[in-house]
Design an enzyme around this catalytic site. Structure first.
Site, PDB file in Angstrom:
ATOM      1  N   ASP A 138       0.829  -1.197   0.000  1.00 19.98           N
ATOM      2  CA  ASP A 138       0.000   0.000   0.000  1.00 19.98           C
ATOM      3  C   ASP A 138       0.866   1.250   0.000  1.00 19.98           C
ATOM      4  OD1 ASP A 138       0.902  -0.679   2.567  1.00 19.98           O
ATOM      5  OD2 ASP A 138      -0.751   0.331   3.553  1.00 19.98           O
ATOM      6  N   ARG A 151       5.200   4.328   6.151  1.00 19.75           N
ATOM      7  CA  ARG A 151       4.729   4.260   7.538  1.00 19.75           C
ATOM      8  C   ARG A 151       4.783   2.817   8.047  1.00 19.75           C
ATOM      9  NH1 ARG A 151      -1.172   5.864   5.610  1.00 19.75           N
ATOM     10  NH2 ARG A 151      -2.035   3.801   5.170  1.00 19.75           N
ATOM     11  N   ASP A 152       4.328   2.605   9.252  1.00 18.56           N
ATOM     12  CA  ASP A 152       4.413   1.266   9.852  1.00 18.56           C
ATOM     13  C   ASP A 152       3.310   0.378   9.287  1.00 18.56           C
ATOM     14  OD1 ASP A 152       2.341   2.648  10.936  1.00 18.56           O
ATOM     15  OD2 ASP A 152       2.873   2.305  13.030  1.00 18.56           O
ATOM     16  N   GLU A 153       3.369   0.166   7.977  1.00 10.19           N
ATOM     17  CA  GLU A 153       2.355  -0.644   7.321  1.00 10.19           C
ATOM     18  C   GLU A 153       3.020  -1.448   6.201  1.00 10.19           C
ATOM     19  OE1 GLU A 153      -1.251   1.412   7.242  1.00 10.19           O
ATOM     20  OE2 GLU A 153      -2.385  -0.265   6.457  1.00 10.19           O
ATOM     21  N   ASP A 168      -5.764  -2.254  -2.892  1.00  6.88           N
ATOM     22  CA  ASP A 168      -4.873  -1.362  -3.638  1.00  6.88           C
ATOM     23  C   ASP A 168      -4.357  -2.089  -4.879  1.00  6.88           C
ATOM     24  OD1 ASP A 168      -4.995  -1.021  -0.748  1.00  6.88           O
ATOM     25  OD2 ASP A 168      -3.677   0.692  -0.987  1.00  6.88           O
ATOM     26  N   TRP A 193     -11.488  -5.790  -2.139  1.00  2.00           N
ATOM     27  CA  TRP A 193     -10.145  -6.177  -1.667  1.00  2.00           C
ATOM     28  C   TRP A 193      -9.936  -7.663  -2.032  1.00  2.00           C
ATOM     29  CZ3 TRP A 193     -11.612  -1.504  -0.698  1.00  2.00           C
ATOM     30  CH2 TRP A 193     -10.726  -0.550  -0.262  1.00  2.00           C
ATOM     31  N   GLU A 209      -2.167   9.030  -1.112  1.00  2.00           N
ATOM     32  CA  GLU A 209      -3.237   8.173  -0.615  1.00  2.00           C
ATOM     33  C   GLU A 209      -4.579   8.893  -0.623  1.00  2.00           C
ATOM     34  OE1 GLU A 209      -2.662   7.161   3.527  1.00  2.00           O
ATOM     35  OE2 GLU A 209      -3.941   5.398   3.344  1.00  2.00           O
ATOM     36  N   HIS A 253       1.091   6.216  -2.474  1.00  2.00           N
ATOM     37  CA  HIS A 253       0.054   5.191  -2.352  1.00  2.00           C
ATOM     38  C   HIS A 253      -0.573   5.092  -3.731  1.00  2.00           C
ATOM     39  CE1 HIS A 253      -1.239   3.800   1.672  1.00  2.00           C
ATOM     40  NE2 HIS A 253      -2.370   3.410   1.111  1.00  2.00           N
TER      41      HIS A 253
END
Ligand code: BGC
Length: 930
Positions: free
Chosen positions: A492, A496-498, A505, A562, A773, A794
């Site tokens: 994605d 960041r912490d992802e 996506d 998704w 994003e 994103h």
């Protein structure tokens, strides 16, 4: 433009007629074959596909060339191939197939290299000579081929944090007369291998991220040139990576296991045919060194004073190193890596140094990039240099990291003081444009810093350019958005912490991704992980690999738009690359997904259960007099239920599964009816009066024929009343497509060209160099969106790319002859563009389409690759006006059935390059100002 089955046959017949009329040049043939690939790759090593598929391109100056036959030979040595002693000869096959031709010879053996060549014949009576030799080499196919054991270092660790990276090593002796050496390696965690003082290969983040519960990949390296007679040493750094580092936004570690481990097997083959194997076992040594901590989100801490100089030289003294422990092999299978490796793809230099109001010294890389900074420092021992990474500066010009959430993205390097030192981190990557430098002994000189751009090494295939500089910047941002989020899995975001394989996506962006880069092997690998991580009830986890299920023990799954990636991406692989095998292999997963929804929806065929995201991040407003655009989630769910069912039905047809095709066709009809009864009023209004609701209903064919035009008109009215789009992740990719399909091209261009929020170009007015994003990541007043969800890289909204390529320049796929075997080329000038051009390297070769309008009329240049055909449609043209290459269209070689088609001129074309010119009948076109 849709081409019917009868139109298709017609075009083939016409082509044969065209070619029959062309002169034969059997003796002076310039027909050659090029770009030989095996399983999408040029000369791959470490293949574990039992029937690898071979593809090639025809290169020929003649127009209207089709392959009529081919012959493939495969031999176990280059010599046998050139002597014409193959172990498999396909014989001369009268067939047009030049992509995905399956090897059908004897069983392939582990580690064996196979050489192949191909010869082709065409419809002009030409024969190519044999291609030069290409090869593929098999990997280790059976568990019994592995003598190596999994080993983990005997080191004390605190498993709640990132520990110093283990270093492990093994010394061994080698005799003279080495013929070849291969290294096969995998890890729990990440590995970086070194042999005799040099790094092995140029891949990062190996062995890659897969559904580790089910499979680990191993990589194969040709290390022949790095092995030498006498003492040798093989060593590895191990990193936490996705396996046990911080993962997921819940700040958890040890998702897949709490110990890192290595599996490595070096096979040295001597000239006399004997083999020597050096493999991981209990005899390796372990310690720690300069990498004090390394974590994907948080960055790396490296103290060069702790380097163990010469640690992979045979004579290094390791008497104080610890041992290793052999651990049980995991239940997961070992498979050869299939996707393109992550590599350093590009280097960029900072454009300036900024001193922020808060006192930070900050490098501006000029581009929001993914990777890291290489530094070159010359400072006294013990100087600690810290680099923090951020995507944006705030409105006051200060370094802004709140949107990274907990991810620290910080590298720290401590010098050893031995002269000029260079440093790059090993097991981390960052998403950033700005770098705050602390601890540099003086003003940091720009030339001490280099941005290393890292991503999966997907080859660029598609281009787009136009007379509008802002659209070109949008294209740039889409390309960088894809590359930065192709880091072994489709993520994605990279900062960041992802950084997870969010399925929604990937679902919306895949068609654009497949145009811009050769994404076939990348997605093939990921789809396998999807199928493995799919739940027993068919639900697809919202992220693949399903890391969240490990950290929370309850990873979420089954969201509409998704989970549908399970169906949409294989289908798009089939369309873009003509890949039927991916449909075969994914079919059980595709079907399980649709059955999961069917079960959720129940007998009414309305899907309204399960947690779902709806039209994620759609336009919202808190102004009381101005509506937002929330589409009912159950409308979105049922629309996707229908869409996946429809694609599954088409897949079943392609695969010859007639019963399934029939039953999913019936299911689609039932869902469509249920959709109409539940969400469409008797007068044709949708219950959610939003752009996304109309776009879904029209794009997924959910309305009765009689109501479609009216629905498109309502959609256009909605857009006009807002003056802008209001769509989120799911509506955005469909909106312009629906407009151009229903005759509202001006509305589509209006949305594309809009520069104010919300729009694709608004972020560019704020300096964006990647896709954001959110439509308003930076608001018009300069403030930021909520830092809890505000990535500046994103790619989802970049899904507009597909519309730009297939409508503006008009290169699109004919689903009846996928893989661009038959191409539809129909430029759509508009939006005040004076010119636009794009090209695409397809499985068959290069297709391109460009057009320009000026006071003399319109020129359209088209290239169609050999062994394909095209239907070309020139807009706003009169048949009698059109010339090709300066002569009347009717006499153009390679063109047939040119005819007036309402306001356009349509024709069938064979391969070749064409230059059309005509006076445009569109009065607005020539006044373009871009
Ligand atoms: C991710 C998305 C993802 C979404 C699901 C976010 O945190 O960044 O892009 O699809 O969650 O709602």
């Amino acid at each position: 433009m849709r081409l019917s089955a009868s139109g298709r046959w017609y075009s083939v017949v016409v082509l044969l007629l065209i070619s029959a009329a062309l002169p034969l040049h059997a003796t002076d043939s310039l027909l050659t074959v090029a770009n030989l690939r095996c399983e999408y790759k040029v000369n791959p090593i470490g293949v574990d596909v039992s029937h690898p598929r071979l593809s090639w391109e025809l290169v020929v100056p003649d127009r209207a060339t089709l392959q009529t036959a081919y012959e493939i030979q495969v031999a176990d040595s280059e010599k046998n191939l050139s002597l014409g002693k193959p172990l498999w000869d396909s014989g001369k096959i009268s067939n047009a197939s030049s992509i995905h031709v399956s090897y059908e010879g004897p069983l392939l053996k582990s580690s064996q290299r196979y050489y192949w060549r191909v010869q082709v014949w065409d419809n002009h009576g030409h024969a190519s000579s044999w291609s030069g030799p290409s090869y593929w080499e098999m990997g280790l196919l059976e568990p019994a081929d592995w003598q190596a054991r999994w080993i983990t270092p005997n080191l004390q660790e605190d498993q709640q944090k990132s520990n110093p990276s283990p270093m492990i090593r093994r010394v061994f002796d080698v005799h003279k007369n080495i013929a070849s050496a291969r290294l096969y390696a995998s890890a729990m965690g990440l590995y970086e291998l070194h042999l005799n003082g040099a790094r092995i290969g140029d891949q990062y983040f190996t062995p890659g991220w897969t559904a580790y519960d089910f499979r680990y990949q191993y990589q194969t390296y040709d290390v022949t040139s790095q092995i030498k007679p006498g003492g040798n040493c093989l060593g590895a750094y191990l990193g936490d990576g996705w396996y046990r580092g911080n993962l997921g936004f819940r700040h958890e570690r040890n998702s897949y296991g709490n110990k890192v481990a290595l599996l490595a097997q070096l096979v040295i083959t001597y000239k006399n045919g004997k083999q020597q194997i050096v493999a991981t076992d209990g005899n390796w040594k372990a310690t720690t060194g300069p990498i004090l901590a390394s974590d994907i989100y948080n960055g790396e801490t490296y103290d060069a004073r702790l380097e163990r100089s010469g640690w992979t030289n045979a004579d290094y003294d390791d008497h104080d190193w610890k041992g290793v422990t052999v651990i049980n092999s995991p239940k997961a299978k070992l498979v050869a890596s299939f996707g393109p490796p992550v590599r350093a793809m590009q280097e960029i230099k900072p454009v300036k140094v900024i001193h922020t109001p808060e006192g930070d010294t900050v490098l501006d890389m000029g581009q929001n990039m993914v990777g890291w900074i290489r530094i070159r420092a010359n400072a006294p021992a013990g100087t600690a240099i810290t680099l923090r990474h951020a995507e944006v500066l705030d409105s006051k010009g200060n370094f802004y990291t709140a949107n990274l959430r907990s991810a620290k993205q910080t590298d720290q390097y401590t010098t050893n003081g031995r002269g000029v030192e260079t440093f790059e981190p090993h097991f981390t990557f960052h998403g950033f444009r700005y770098v705050a430098v602390h601890g540099w002994p003086s003003e940091p000189p720009l030339d001490a810093f280099t941005g290393i751009v890292v991503h999966s090494a997907v080859d660029p295939t598609g281009t787009f350019e136009s007379s509008n500089a802002m659209l070109n910047q949008l294209q740039h941002n889409i390309v960088w958005g894809q590359e930065g989020n192709f880091v072994d899995v489709p993520t994605d975001c990279p900062q960041r912490d992802e950084r997870l394989g969010w399925t929604g996506d990937a679902q919306v962006f895949a068609p654009t991704a497949m145009f811009l880069h050769d994404s076939a092997a990348f997605y093939t690998k990921w789809l396998k992980d999807l199928a493995l991580d799919q739940q027993a009830d068919g639900a697809v986890p919202n992220v693949i690999p399903n890391a969240l299920s490990h950290t929370t023990r309850e990873g979420e799954s089954g969201a509409a738009g998704w989970g549908d990636v399970a169906v949409v991406v294989p289908w798009n692989m089939y369309l873009s690359y003509g890949d039927r095998r991916v449909l075969e292999e994914q079919y059980p997963s595709m079907k399980a997904w649709v059955e999961f929804i069917r079960q959720q929806a129940g007998p009414r065929h309305l899907w309204n259960t399960n947690k779902t995201f709806g039209d994620w991040l759609a336009f919202a407003t808190d102004r009381s007099d101005y509506p937002g655009a929330t589409t009912d989630k159950d409308l979105v769910q049922t629309a996707y239920f229908a869409h996946s069912t429809d694609l599954l039905r088409r897949t079943a047809e392609v695969l010859g599964k007639q019963d399934d095709a029939k039953s999913y066709g019936e299911l689609f009809d039932q869902i469509r009816l249920a959709f109409q009864q539940e969400f469409v009023t008797p007068n044709g209004r949708l219950s959610s009066n939003t752009q996304t609701a109309y776009a879904l209903a029209l794009a997924f064919d959910l309305l009765p024929e009689s109501e479609r035009k009216e629905a498109a008109a309502r959609l256009a009215a909605n857009v006009r009343s807002f003056g802008h789009l209001t769509t989120g992740f799911l509506g955005t990719p469909l909106l312009c497509r629906v407009f151009s399909d229903y005759g509202y091209l001006d509305e589509a261009y209006m949305l594309l060209n809009r520069k104010e929020y919300p729009s694709w170009l608004y972020p560019i007015t704020k300096g964006a160099t990647t896709i954001w994003e959110r439509w308003d990541g930076i608001k018009p007043d300069g403030s930021f969106q909520n830092p809890g969800m505000n990535s500046f890289n994103h790619y989802a909204y970049g899904a507009i790319g597909e519309w730009m390529y297939s409508i503006i320049t008009g290169i699109s796929i004919d689903p009846a002859q996928p893989g661009y075997k038959h191409i539809l080329i129909e430029p759509h000038p508009g939006g005040e563009l004076q010119w636009a051009k794009s090209s695409l390297h397809t499985m068959y070769g290069n297709v391109s389409s460009s057009w320009e309008i000026n006071s003399n009329g319109m020129t359209a240049l088209v290239t169609v690759p050999a062994n394909t055909t095209a239907t070309i449609r020139l807009p706003h043209a009169k048949l009698e006006d059109v010339t090709e290459g300066g002569a009347a269209l009717q006499s153009a070689e390679g063109i047939a059935n040119a005819h007036q088609d309402a306001d356009s001129v349509s024709m069938e074309a064979g391969s070749g390059s064409y230059a059309f010119h005509f006076k445009t009948t569109d009065s607005r076109s020539a006044t373009g100002s871009n």
